[in-house]
Design an enzyme around this catalytic site. Structure first.
Site, mmCIF file in Angstrom:
data_model
loop_
_atom_site.group_PDB
_atom_site.id
_atom_site.type_symbol
_atom_site.label_atom_id
_atom_site.label_comp_id
_atom_site.label_asym_id
_atom_site.label_seq_id
_atom_site.Cartn_x
_atom_site.Cartn_y
_atom_site.Cartn_z
ATOM 1 N N HIS A 219 -62.715 62.311 29.262
ATOM 2 C CA HIS A 219 -62.852 62.242 30.717
ATOM 3 C C HIS A 219 -64.100 62.979 31.210
ATOM 4 O O HIS A 219 -64.298 63.147 32.410
ATOM 5 C CB HIS A 219 -61.586 62.857 31.339
ATOM 6 C CG HIS A 219 -61.421 62.620 32.799
ATOM 7 N ND1 HIS A 219 -61.419 63.647 33.722
ATOM 8 C CD2 HIS A 219 -61.247 61.488 33.517
ATOM 9 C CE1 HIS A 219 -61.229 63.165 34.933
ATOM 10 N NE2 HIS A 219 -61.132 61.856 34.846
ATOM 11 N N LYS A 221 -67.994 64.146 32.178
ATOM 12 C CA LYS A 221 -69.158 63.578 32.843
ATOM 13 C C LYS A 221 -70.318 64.550 32.609
ATOM 14 O O LYS A 221 -70.421 65.580 33.271
ATOM 15 C CB LYS A 221 -68.919 63.403 34.347
ATOM 16 C CG LYS A 221 -67.662 62.576 34.703
ATOM 17 C CD LYS A 221 -66.563 63.464 35.193
ATOM 18 C CE LYS A 221 -65.387 62.722 35.795
ATOM 19 N NZ LYS A 221 -64.671 61.811 34.944
ATOM 20 N N ASP A 226 -83.953 66.828 28.898
ATOM 21 C CA ASP A 226 -85.003 67.692 28.340
ATOM 22 C C ASP A 226 -84.532 69.119 28.060
ATOM 23 O O ASP A 226 -85.372 70.020 27.930
ATOM 24 C CB ASP A 226 -86.228 67.725 29.275
ATOM 25 C CG ASP A 226 -87.038 66.442 29.209
ATOM 26 O OD1 ASP A 226 -86.807 65.630 28.284
ATOM 27 O OD2 ASP A 226 -87.904 66.240 30.086
ATOM 28 N N HIS A 394 -62.137 62.622 45.304
ATOM 29 C CA HIS A 394 -62.169 62.712 43.843
ATOM 30 C C HIS A 394 -62.804 64.009 43.360
ATOM 31 O O HIS A 394 -62.845 64.282 42.162
ATOM 32 C CB HIS A 394 -62.936 61.500 43.296
ATOM 33 C CG HIS A 394 -62.790 61.271 41.842
ATOM 34 N ND1 HIS A 394 -63.847 61.343 40.954
ATOM 35 C CD2 HIS A 394 -61.700 60.967 41.092
ATOM 36 C CE1 HIS A 394 -63.427 61.083 39.735
ATOM 37 N NE2 HIS A 394 -62.135 60.856 39.777
ATOM 38 N N LYS A 396 -63.376 67.714 42.268
ATOM 39 C CA LYS A 396 -62.545 68.754 41.656
ATOM 40 C C LYS A 396 -63.276 70.082 41.838
ATOM 41 O O LYS A 396 -64.258 70.366 41.140
ATOM 42 C CB LYS A 396 -62.326 68.485 40.165
ATOM 43 C CG LYS A 396 -61.730 67.098 39.830
ATOM 44 C CD LYS A 396 -62.796 66.139 39.411
ATOM 45 C CE LYS A 396 -62.330 64.870 38.744
ATOM 46 N NZ LYS A 396 -61.290 64.105 39.331
ATOM 47 N N ASP A 401 -63.023 83.527 47.203
ATOM 48 C CA ASP A 401 -63.588 84.634 47.985
ATOM 49 C C ASP A 401 -65.063 84.421 48.335
ATOM 50 O O ASP A 401 -65.788 85.396 48.570
ATOM 51 C CB ASP A 401 -63.434 85.954 47.218
ATOM 52 C CG ASP A 401 -61.982 86.303 46.917
ATOM 53 O OD1 ASP A 401 -61.096 85.766 47.596
ATOM 54 O OD2 ASP A 401 -61.749 87.105 45.990
#
Length: 476
Positions: A219, A221, A226, A394, A396, A401
């Site tokens: 899952h 991404k 470079d 979507h 996350k 604080d």
């Protein structure tokens, strides 16, 4: 008839015994399987055989261990030093950073910067521009890679990069990107010289069913360019309209562009997946690191079925416990285990302003029902819940604080906790955290606040439905 009854009894008894013998299964998970096996025995047996155990296979686990042994031997200097947390991190938040560092061995490194992308169009344009400017290598890994504007633009940019001599490696999940890896564009990438790999491929479906699970997925991404910059966040290689599930769109994502030593850690996480899938060595990867003056401390953490069990909920619990005044979480899929649920309630009870933001309409009816089964308990403890109305939220994110942020691919659900390979970056920086905090406020401004009185007024059959789904959630 007697033989059929005996076989039925033996089948149910065998799988019941197997469930009782498992020390790694939580009591709610064990109870859920008992319910399914007794109510729908044949469905339950088939489901348990296919999906009941989180086992990717001994060979994959041994290969994972060998890979990280090689990484530690050849690239330890890029992984950070365990003791650095003492000088880089505020004492209040050290337990969370220490725990995150214990998962893969990536420890806190200073000298990082991050830029929050403005929106989906800006994210796409910036990634393409960075790939077009690449001179050495480009490495990408996506769970979902679609043949839409975003997916096509990234593929075309990789083709251009490969044609001018840049080393390009692209990996996609075998399920999430199943259509794309069969497309002509995927073939064009290969013909142009882009090295391709399919994570958790379905090439041998029968063997996968016998030795592992079909729903163990990558899952992550990850985009690394470079060795000097990396992107981390919730967005796949797909447009916000997300055509496969357009009626829930737009998908509202968040992405940060990082520079600094944390880039090398993300590169190593990508390399570990590449090595696992292709059998190649770390020697093929060029590693570099560059500290940026005045940069902040951060580290990468990756979890999955080859890492230790419970790492993600334990990390969330450590971070939640460190909050003193404010905790804000956004996630599209909220099905917490007891560890995280009790941590959230405990934080609210001790006076932390706990805010949770979920999508009002979810593409998973299972998650939608299960999530709402927790609303009463959370609201009763003093948490504030918002349901986002501007599409499927979507993103996350977790901010603490106004100082600490966690961003990446992990949801607060059982799939991210147990089944998926996920990647995240944990950082301590006021400016970056406040930029994420401001984006969270944008989500709140486009949300509907959930009141306790509203939840208590839900009809009894709705509450029963939510609780039933939550009870058998570990099976579903």
């Amino acid at each position: 008839m007697t033989v059929v009854v005996a076989l039925h009894f033996m089948l149910v008894l065998t799988f019941t015994t197997r469930i009782l013998l498992r020390d790694d299964l939580s009591p709610p998970g064990r109870l859920a399987w008992f319910i399914v096996l007794n109510v729908l025995p044949y469905f339950g047996v088939a489901s348990y055989f296919l999906f009941g155990e989180i086992d990717i296979g001994n060979r994959a686990i041994r290969r994972h261990d060998d890979i990280f042994t090689e990484i530690r031997a050849k690239a330890r200097s890029f992984m950070g030093d365990k003791s650095s947390v003492e000088s880089l991190i505020d004492p209040l938040y050290r337990p969370g950073f220490r725990y995150a560092g214990s998962i893969n061995g990536f420890h806190t490194v200073g000298g990082n910067t991050a830029e929050l992308m403005a929106d989906g169009d800006a994210t796409r344009a910036r990634i393409i521009a960075d790939i077009d400017a690449a001179t050495e290598h480009v490495h990408v890994l996506y769970y979902i890679w679609l043949n839409d504007n975003m997916g096509t633009d990234i593929a075309e940019a990789l083709i251009r990069a490969a044609q001018r001599g840049v080393s390009c490696r692209a990996m996609a999940d075998g399920l999430g990107s199943r259509a794309f890896i069969k497309s002509k564009l995927w073939q064009r990438m290969q013909q142009a010289g882009v090295e391709l790999a399919v994570a958790l491929s379905f090439r041998n479906l029968i063997l996968t069913m016998l030795l592992s699970r079909l729903d163990l997925r990558n899952h992550r991404k990850i985009t690394v360019i470079d060795g000097r910059l990396t992107y981390c966040g919730s967005r796949n290689s797909a447009d916000p309209e997300f055509l496969p599930k357009a009626k829930y769109g737009p998908w509202v994502d968040i992405m940060l562009r990082f520079q600094g030593p944390v880039v090398a850690q993300n590169q190593l996480l990508f390399a570990s997946d590449w090595m696992q899938t292709t059998g190649k060595s770390l020697d093929e990867f060029e590693l570099k690191t560059e500290q940026i003056a005045g940069g902040f401390p951060a580290l990468v953490m990756g979890v999955g079925p080859t890492e230790r069990r419970g790492a993600t909920p334990q990390l969330f619990s450590n971070l939640i416990a460190s909050a003193e005044s404010e905790l804000i979480i956004t996630t599209p899929y909220f099905v917490p285990d007891a560890t995280v649920l009790e941590s959230l309630c405990a934080a609210a009870h001790r006076g932390v302003a706990v805010t949770l933001i979920f999508p009002k309409r979810n593409d998973s009816w299972i998650v939608s029902a299960a999530s709402r089964s927790y609303y009463h308990q959370l609201l009763d403890a003093g948490c504030v819940i918002y349901e986002f109305k501007g599409g499927l939220l979507h993103a996350k994110t977790l901010t603490i604080d106004g100082c600490v942020s966690l961003i990446g691919s992990s949801n607060i659900d059982l799939r991210s906790f147990d089944l998926n390979y996920e990647n995240n970056i944990l950082l301590q920086d006021h400016a970056t955290t406040m930029s994420i905090r401001q984006r969270q406020q944008v989500y709140i401004n486009n949300s509907e606040k959930v009141e306790l009185a509203t939840v208590l007024a839900w009809r009894y059959y709705r509450r029963i439905w939510h609780n039933v789904i939550a009870t058998i959630g570990p099976v579903l």
